[in-house]
Design a protein around this motif. Structure first.
Motif, PDB file in Angstrom:
ATOM      1  N   TRP A  38       0.817  -1.211   0.000  1.00 39.97           N
ATOM      2  CA  TRP A  38       0.000   0.000   0.000  1.00 39.97           C
ATOM      3  C   TRP A  38       0.849   1.258   0.000  1.00 39.97           C
ATOM      4  O   TRP A  38       0.405   2.316  -0.457  1.00 39.97           O
ATOM      5  N   LYS A  39       2.076   1.162   0.477  1.00 38.92           N
ATOM      6  CA  LYS A  39       2.980   2.310   0.362  1.00 38.92           C
ATOM      7  C   LYS A  39       3.291   2.593  -1.102  1.00 38.92           C
ATOM      8  O   LYS A  39       3.337   3.755  -1.532  1.00 38.92           O
ATOM      9  N   ASN A  42       0.083   4.173  -2.621  1.00 37.96           N
ATOM     10  CA  ASN A  42      -0.166   5.558  -2.217  1.00 37.96           C
ATOM     11  C   ASN A  42       0.816   6.540  -2.842  1.00 37.96           C
ATOM     12  O   ASN A  42       0.511   7.734  -2.964  1.00 37.96           O
ATOM     13  N   THR A  43       1.988   6.070  -3.219  1.00 36.77           N
ATOM     14  CA  THR A  43       2.988   6.949  -3.827  1.00 36.77           C
ATOM     15  C   THR A  43       3.100   6.755  -5.335  1.00 36.77           C
ATOM     16  O   THR A  43       3.957   7.371  -5.976  1.00 36.77           O
ATOM     17  N   ARG A  88      -4.107  13.300  -5.966  1.00 36.85           N
ATOM     18  CA  ARG A  88      -3.387  12.209  -5.317  1.00 36.85           C
ATOM     19  C   ARG A  88      -4.374  11.415  -4.455  1.00 36.85           C
ATOM     20  O   ARG A  88      -5.121  11.973  -3.662  1.00 36.85           O
ATOM     21  N   ARG A  90      -5.015   8.463  -1.628  1.00 37.11           N
ATOM     22  CA  ARG A  90      -4.365   7.755  -0.525  1.00 37.11           C
ATOM     23  C   ARG A  90      -5.335   6.747   0.082  1.00 37.11           C
ATOM     24  O   ARG A  90      -6.456   7.090   0.443  1.00 37.11           O
ATOM     25  N   ARG A  91      -4.892   5.505   0.170  1.00 33.64           N
ATOM     26  CA  ARG A  91      -5.696   4.446   0.771  1.00 33.64           C
ATOM     27  C   ARG A  91      -5.256   4.226   2.209  1.00 33.64           C
ATOM     28  O   ARG A  91      -4.077   4.261   2.523  1.00 33.64           O
ATOM     29  N   GLU A  92      -6.226   4.013   3.097  1.00 33.82           N
ATOM     30  CA  GLU A  92      -5.927   3.775   4.506  1.00 33.82           C
ATOM     31  C   GLU A  92      -6.867   2.705   5.045  1.00 33.82           C
ATOM     32  O   GLU A  92      -8.085   2.795   4.863  1.00 33.82           O
ATOM     33  N   GLU A 125      -6.901  17.575   2.173  1.00 39.87           N
ATOM     34  CA  GLU A 125      -7.253  16.197   1.866  1.00 39.87           C
ATOM     35  C   GLU A 125      -8.669  15.908   2.349  1.00 39.87           C
ATOM     36  O   GLU A 125      -9.067  16.335   3.433  1.00 39.87           O
TER      37      GLU A 125
END
Length: 257
Positions: A38-39, A42-43, A88, A90-92, A125
C-alpha cells in the motif's frame, strides 16, 4: 514418450515456484507485505507495485468488473489512480478492521475495510469513500504476493464531526459581521456562546472552531475558512463541502470598519 515428458517439464519450469515460506510468523510476514504494497500504491511507485501481484492475478471490483494479469492490473492503477497529476489518492485501512486467516497451500487471506482520501491543488485532503476488501496472498517465487483481490461494497462514509476547540469571545467577535455570497444572498455571522451562528432569512447554522480561522458544522461535512489578507481584517469565507469548494462569501465593507 520423451516428447510428452519434456513438454510437461517445460510447463513446470515456466510456472511460478511455490516453495514453502521461511519458518516464522506467517501473519507478521503477510501483514508486512500488505503494508509495503500500500505504500507503493499511495505513492504511485508502479515499478514496485507489480512485484506484489502474481503473474496470473485476478482483481474483482464491484463497479469496474474483472481485471486479469499483473500487467493489466498495474496499467489500470496507472490510468485510474495515478493518471491525474493534479489528484493524489491515498488508501488507509480502517483501524482494527483487518483480519488474517491462514489458508492451506502457503496461502493466507487478509480481509477488512479501507477508506480512500483525495488531495487536490488548493484543497485539504478529503475522504472520498469506503469499501471492503478480501486479498488472497500466496508465497510465490520467494515472496508473498496477491493472487486474488476482491474490492466491493463501495460507498460513502457516514460523517463524523471532529472535536471542537474553544476560542475566546474576542477571537470569535473578530469573525462576526455581514457577508454576501456569489448569488447575492446576505449572511449574518454572530457570536453564539462558545461558537458562531450563521443566519440567512430562515436558515440558521451553528459552526464550531477547528482553529482560529477554520470552522465546521456538526450536521454534515461543511467547512468554513475565514480569510484575512496579509493579517488584516477578515474579508471572506471559503465554504467547502466534502472537501470541495462550494461557495465564497465576501464580507460587506461596512462590516470591516
Amino acid at each position: 514418450m520423451k516428447t510428452v515428458s519434456a513438454f510437461f517439464l517445460s510447463l513446470l519450469l515456466a510456472s511460478s515456484v511455490r516453495a514453502n515460506p521461511p519458518a516464522g510468523d506467517v501473519e507478521t510476514a503477510v501483514r508486512a507485505a500488505d503494508e509495503a504494497f500500500w505504500k507503493t500504491y499511495n505513492t504511485c511507485d508502479l515499478a514496485t507495485t507489480g512485484d506484489y501481484f502474481t503473474a496470473d492475478v485476478e482483481f474483482y471490483h464491484d463497479k469496474g468488473g474483472l481485471t486479469k494479469s499483473r500487467a493489466a492490473l498495474v496499467e489500470s492503477i496507472r490510468k485510474n489512480i495515478c493518471g491525474n497529476p493534479d489528484q493524489r489518492v491515498r488508501r488507509e485501512a480502517v483501524a482494527d478492521s483487518v483480519k488474517f486467516y491462514p489458508m492451506a497451500g502457503n496461502r493466507a487471506l487478509l480481509v477488512g475495510d479501507h477508506r480512500f482520501y483525495v488531495t487536490e491543488p488548493g484543497k485539504p485532503e478529503y475522504l472520498t469513500g469506503q469499501a471492503k476488501f478480501d486479498d488472497l496472498w500466496e508465497y510465490v517465487d520467494g515472496r508473498w504476493r496477491m493472487s486474488r483481490v476482491f474490492s466491493y461494497s463501495h460507498g460513502g462514509v457516514a460523517y463524523v464531526p471532529p472535536a471542537a476547540i474553544e476560542l475566546s469571545a474576542a477571537a470569535l467577535s473578530r469573525l462576526a459581521g455581514r457577508y454576501t455570497n456569489r448569488q447575492g444572498a446576505d449572511f449574518d455571522v454572530a457570536v453564539d456562546g462558545s461558537h458562531l451562528k450563521l443566519t440567512s432569512d430562515s436558515f440558521t447554522l451553528a459552526i464550531f472552531a477547528l482553529s482560529p480561522t477554520q470552522f465546521f458544522a456538526r450536521e454534515r461535512d461543511l467547512r468554513f475558512e475565514f480569510s484575512a489578507p496579509k493579517g488584516g481584517a477578515v474579508d471572506r469565507i471559503f465554504v467547502r463541502e466534502n472537501g470541495n469548494m462550494v461557495d465564497e462569501v465576501t464580507r460587506k465593507p461596512d462590516a470591516l470598519k
